[in-house]
Structures are given as C-alpha cells and as structure tokens.
Design a protein around this motif. Structure first.
Motif, PDB file in Angstrom:
ATOM      1  N   VAL A   1      -6.715  84.477 -77.485  1.00  0.00           N
ATOM      2  CA  VAL A   1      -7.651  85.422 -76.874  1.00  0.00           C
ATOM      3  C   VAL A   1      -9.063  84.889 -77.074  1.00  0.00           C
ATOM      4  O   VAL A   1      -9.447  84.550 -78.200  1.00  0.00           O
ATOM      5  N   GLU A   2      -9.793  84.813 -75.985  1.00  0.00           N
ATOM      6  CA  GLU A   2     -11.190  84.358 -76.036  1.00  0.00           C
ATOM      7  C   GLU A   2     -11.956  85.178 -77.075  1.00  0.00           C
ATOM      8  O   GLU A   2     -11.794  86.398 -77.167  1.00  0.00           O
ATOM      9  N   ASP A   3     -12.816  84.521 -77.836  1.00  0.00           N
ATOM     10  CA  ASP A   3     -13.552  85.170 -78.926  1.00  0.00           C
ATOM     11  C   ASP A   3     -14.239  86.469 -78.492  1.00  0.00           C
ATOM     12  O   ASP A   3     -14.160  87.475 -79.191  1.00  0.00           O
ATOM     13  N   ALA A   4     -14.912  86.446 -77.350  1.00  0.00           N
ATOM     14  CA  ALA A   4     -15.657  87.623 -76.897  1.00  0.00           C
ATOM     15  C   ALA A   4     -14.745  88.804 -76.563  1.00  0.00           C
ATOM     16  O   ALA A   4     -15.213  89.938 -76.474  1.00  0.00           O
ATOM     17  N   TRP A   5     -13.452  88.559 -76.393  1.00  0.00           N
ATOM     18  CA  TRP A   5     -12.499  89.620 -76.040  1.00  0.00           C
ATOM     19  C   TRP A   5     -11.597  90.015 -77.199  1.00  0.00           C
ATOM     20  O   TRP A   5     -10.748  90.897 -77.062  1.00  0.00           O
ATOM     21  N   GLN A   6     -11.765  89.378 -78.345  1.00  0.00           N
ATOM     22  CA  GLN A   6     -10.934  89.728 -79.494  1.00  0.00           C
ATOM     23  C   GLN A   6     -11.310  91.116 -80.003  1.00  0.00           C
ATOM     24  O   GLN A   6     -12.453  91.543 -79.886  1.00  0.00           O
ATOM     25  N   ARG A   7     -10.318  91.825 -80.528  1.00  0.00           N
ATOM     26  CA  ARG A   7     -10.478  93.176 -81.074  1.00  0.00           C
ATOM     27  C   ARG A   7     -10.851  94.208 -80.017  1.00  0.00           C
ATOM     28  O   ARG A   7     -11.523  95.187 -80.301  1.00  0.00           O
ATOM     29  N   ARG A   8     -10.386  93.966 -78.796  1.00  0.00           N
ATOM     30  CA  ARG A   8     -10.621  94.905 -77.696  1.00  0.00           C
ATOM     31  C   ARG A   8      -9.315  95.347 -77.046  1.00  0.00           C
ATOM     32  O   ARG A   8      -9.327  95.955 -75.987  1.00  0.00           O
ATOM     33  N   GLY A   9      -8.181  95.012 -77.671  1.00  0.00           N
ATOM     34  CA  GLY A   9      -6.893  95.456 -77.174  1.00  0.00           C
ATOM     35  C   GLY A   9      -6.188  94.493 -76.230  1.00  0.00           C
ATOM     36  O   GLY A   9      -5.061  94.751 -75.814  1.00  0.00           O
ATOM     37  N   VAL A  10      -6.822  93.380 -75.896  1.00  0.00           N
ATOM     38  CA  VAL A  10      -6.227  92.429 -74.959  1.00  0.00           C
ATOM     39  C   VAL A  10      -5.005  91.756 -75.583  1.00  0.00           C
ATOM     40  O   VAL A  10      -3.940  91.679 -74.963  1.00  0.00           O
ATOM     41  N   GLY A  11      -5.137  91.270 -76.810  1.00  0.00           N
ATOM     42  CA  GLY A  11      -4.004  90.641 -77.493  1.00  0.00           C
ATOM     43  C   GLY A  11      -2.866  91.624 -77.719  1.00  0.00           C
ATOM     44  O   GLY A  11      -1.693  91.274 -77.572  1.00  0.00           O
ATOM     45  N   THR A  12      -3.206  92.866 -78.049  1.00  0.00           N
ATOM     46  CA  THR A  12      -2.194  93.906 -78.237  1.00  0.00           C
ATOM     47  C   THR A  12      -1.412  94.132 -76.952  1.00  0.00           C
ATOM     48  O   THR A  12      -0.181  94.197 -76.959  1.00  0.00           O
ATOM     49  N   ALA A  13      -2.118  94.252 -75.835  1.00  0.00           N
ATOM     50  CA  ALA A  13      -1.451  94.452 -74.547  1.00  0.00           C
ATOM     51  C   ALA A  13      -0.590  93.251 -74.175  1.00  0.00           C
ATOM     52  O   ALA A  13       0.532  93.414 -73.686  1.00  0.00           O
ATOM     53  N   LEU A  14      -1.102  92.043 -74.431  1.00  0.00           N
ATOM     54  CA  LEU A  14      -0.316  90.838 -74.145  1.00  0.00           C
ATOM     55  C   LEU A  14       0.958  90.804 -74.991  1.00  0.00           C
ATOM     56  O   LEU A  14       2.054  90.543 -74.470  1.00  0.00           O
ATOM     57  N   LEU A  15       0.834  91.069 -76.286  1.00  0.00           N
ATOM     58  CA  LEU A  15       2.000  91.036 -77.161  1.00  0.00           C
ATOM     59  C   LEU A  15       3.004  92.110 -76.756  1.00  0.00           C
ATOM     60  O   LEU A  15       4.210  91.867 -76.703  1.00  0.00           O
ATOM     61  N   ARG A  16       2.517  93.301 -76.450  1.00  0.00           N
ATOM     62  CA  ARG A  16       3.415  94.385 -76.036  1.00  0.00           C
ATOM     63  C   ARG A  16       4.153  94.009 -74.752  1.00  0.00           C
ATOM     64  O   ARG A  16       5.355  94.228 -74.621  1.00  0.00           O
TER      65      ARG A  16
ATOM     66  N   ARG B   1     -14.345  78.268 -73.915  1.00  0.00           N
ATOM     67  CA  ARG B   1     -15.108  79.418 -74.414  1.00  0.00           C
ATOM     68  C   ARG B   1     -14.644  79.875 -75.793  1.00  0.00           C
ATOM     69  O   ARG B   1     -15.263  80.737 -76.397  1.00  0.00           O
ATOM     70  N   CYS B   2     -13.554  79.305 -76.285  1.00  0.00           N
ATOM     71  CA  CYS B   2     -13.049  79.671 -77.610  1.00  0.00           C
ATOM     72  C   CYS B   2     -13.732  78.848 -78.693  1.00  0.00           C
ATOM     73  O   CYS B   2     -14.028  77.666 -78.496  1.00  0.00           O
TER      74      CYS B   2
ATOM     75  N   PRO C   1       5.425  99.967 -69.990  1.00  0.00           N
ATOM     76  CA  PRO C   1       4.988  98.956 -69.035  1.00  0.00           C
ATOM     77  C   PRO C   1       3.468  98.817 -69.049  1.00  0.00           C
ATOM     78  O   PRO C   1       2.749  99.808 -69.048  1.00  0.00           O
ATOM     79  N   ILE C   2       3.017  97.598 -69.074  1.00  0.00           N
ATOM     80  CA  ILE C   2       1.583  97.325 -69.073  1.00  0.00           C
ATOM     81  C   ILE C   2       1.277  96.539 -67.812  1.00  0.00           C
ATOM     82  O   ILE C   2       1.751  95.435 -67.640  1.00  0.00           O
ATOM     83  N   ALA C   3       0.515  97.119 -66.921  1.00  0.00           N
ATOM     84  CA  ALA C   3       0.108  96.408 -65.722  1.00  0.00           C
ATOM     85  C   ALA C   3      -1.371  96.079 -65.818  1.00  0.00           C
ATOM     86  O   ALA C   3      -1.816  95.021 -65.409  1.00  0.00           O
ATOM     87  N   THR C   4      -2.139  97.014 -66.343  1.00  0.00           N
ATOM     88  CA  THR C   4      -3.573  96.827 -66.418  1.00  0.00           C
ATOM     89  C   THR C   4      -4.084  97.376 -67.735  1.00  0.00           C
ATOM     90  O   THR C   4      -3.625  98.394 -68.204  1.00  0.00           O
ATOM     91  N   VAL C   5      -5.013  96.687 -68.320  1.00  0.00           N
ATOM     92  CA  VAL C   5      -5.676  97.123 -69.538  1.00  0.00           C
ATOM     93  C   VAL C   5      -7.132  97.309 -69.186  1.00  0.00           C
ATOM     94  O   VAL C   5      -7.719  96.497 -68.476  1.00  0.00           O
ATOM     95  N   VAL C   6      -7.726  98.364 -69.658  1.00  0.00           N
ATOM     96  CA  VAL C   6      -9.154  98.543 -69.464  1.00  0.00           C
ATOM     97  C   VAL C   6      -9.824  98.291 -70.803  1.00  0.00           C
ATOM     98  O   VAL C   6      -9.458  98.898 -71.802  1.00  0.00           O
ATOM     99  N   ALA C   7     -10.733  97.374 -70.808  1.00  0.00           N
ATOM    100  CA  ALA C   7     -11.437  97.026 -72.035  1.00  0.00           C
ATOM    101  C   ALA C   7     -12.916  96.987 -71.749  1.00  0.00           C
ATOM    102  O   ALA C   7     -13.336  96.749 -70.631  1.00  0.00           O
ATOM    103  N   GLU C   8     -13.693  97.254 -72.752  1.00  0.00           N
ATOM    104  CA  GLU C   8     -15.129  97.198 -72.595  1.00  0.00           C
ATOM    105  C   GLU C   8     -15.639  95.913 -73.207  1.00  0.00           C
ATOM    106  O   GLU C   8     -15.298  95.588 -74.331  1.00  0.00           O
ATOM    107  N   LYS C   9     -16.419  95.184 -72.441  1.00  0.00           N
ATOM    108  CA  LYS C   9     -16.965  93.921 -72.922  1.00  0.00           C
ATOM    109  C   LYS C   9     -18.470  93.966 -72.776  1.00  0.00           C
ATOM    110  O   LYS C   9     -18.984  94.366 -71.742  1.00  0.00           O
ATOM    111  N   THR C  10     -19.147  93.557 -73.800  1.00  0.00           N
ATOM    112  CA  THR C  10     -20.598  93.452 -73.720  1.00  0.00           C
ATOM    113  C   THR C  10     -20.960  91.988 -73.859  1.00  0.00           C
ATOM    114  O   THR C  10     -20.390  91.286 -74.677  1.00  0.00           O
ATOM    115  N   ARG C  11     -21.857  91.557 -73.076  1.00  0.00           N
ATOM    116  CA  ARG C  11     -22.308  90.160 -73.157  1.00  0.00           C
ATOM    117  C   ARG C  11     -23.693  90.089 -73.714  1.00  0.00           C
ATOM    118  O   ARG C  11     -24.462  90.943 -73.658  1.00  0.00           O
TER     119      ARG C  11
END
Length: 172
Positions: free
Chosen positions: A91-106, A28-29, A162-172
C-alpha cells in the motif's frame, strides 16, 4: 485533490496493462515500505517483476485504484501446500492506515478457497496482523526462518463481505 475530499477507491483484478501504474506505485513508496514488502533494499522494481506481479503464474493479483493511480496491490499465490495460499500486500505510504489494505485483504480472503493464508513479514513488522484484525480475520504468528509467519484464517465472515468499492479520505 482538495483537502478533505472523499475519493472512491476501486478494487479490481490487476492486468499486464497496469504495468506502468504499478511501476509508479512502487516509485511513490518509501524504501521502508518496499523493504517491508520485498525484504530487500531496492529502490525500484525490475520491469520483469512487474509482469510477474500483475500476471502471476500460480495466483491472482488485485489492485486498488483511485482515479488513474494504482495505490495498492495485493496477491494470492499458491504455495504448493494443500489448503494454503500466500498473501502479500503493498500500500502506497500516503494511503496506509486508511482502510485500503484492510479492504484488499478482506477481498483476497473472500476469493481464497483454502484453509489458511500465510504471509511472511519482518520480525518487527506487525501491520499485517493489525490489518487482518481490522478485516475480521483471525491471525496467529510465529517466528520461522528469521521471519514472522502470519497465518490468517479466511473465515466465512470475510467471504460474505463483498467489497467492490472503498471510500477513503486522502489529504495531500
């Protein structure tokens, strides 16, 4: 998924059982995303690499999962240099700039028992520097061997978040 629906993204350790999901993530990337991560022009990842990505000999892998999909992958690898670990993100393209990479790095920084995280990027690519800044992690850069060497300090602020869960909004 309905437009505007909030979706839970869970960060967890990657396992060999995630092989098919990580293969699908790579599928998907875009070529650009894969090139920025691997610095080569491949459209698919060899199956033997998937096992190494999920079960690195000298490191750890985290995945970001939304529903049944793995949408991102982060790694910490020992470099052989005392006090230094290499970090990488996909990070999958559709999820970039939604905080997922930030949470992973943190989260990776919070698990790192080292003085420095280092990442290797293409000279024109500065997304990891921006990601580190959003994660509250000081970063410096320098050109080395034709690449951009990003040095990230895994400071106490990241370790205490601590990061256990990230809430992100994704539109398809």
């Amino acid at each position: 998924m309905t437009r505007g629906l909030l979706t839970s993204v869970v960060l967890r350790p990657g396992t060999p059982a995630d092989c098919d999901a990580v293969d699908a993530l790579h599928g998907r990337c875009s070529m650009r995303t894969l090139f920025n991560r691997y610095h080569s022009g491949m459209s698919t990842v060899p199956r033997r690499w998937l096992h190494r990505l999920l079960n690195p000999v000298r490191g750890t892998t985290l995945v970001a999962q939304c529903g049944d999909d793995v949408i991102a992958l982060g790694q910490l690898l020992h470099t052989g240099q005392p006090g230094c670990l290499e970090v990488s993100l996909l990070v999958e393209d559709a999820w970039q700039r939604r905080g997922v990479g930030t949470a992973l790095l943190r989260e990776l920084a919070s698990r790192a028992s080292c003085e420095e995280l280092v990442a290797w990027c293409l000279p024109s690519e500065n997304s990891l520097v921006r990601t580190a800044a959003r994660a509250g992690l000081p970063a410096t850069t320098r050109r080395e061997d034709g690449l951009l060497r990003v040095s990230i300090e895994p400071c106490e602020r990241a370790r205490m978040t601590p990061i256990a869960t990230v809430v992100a909004e994704k539109t398809r």
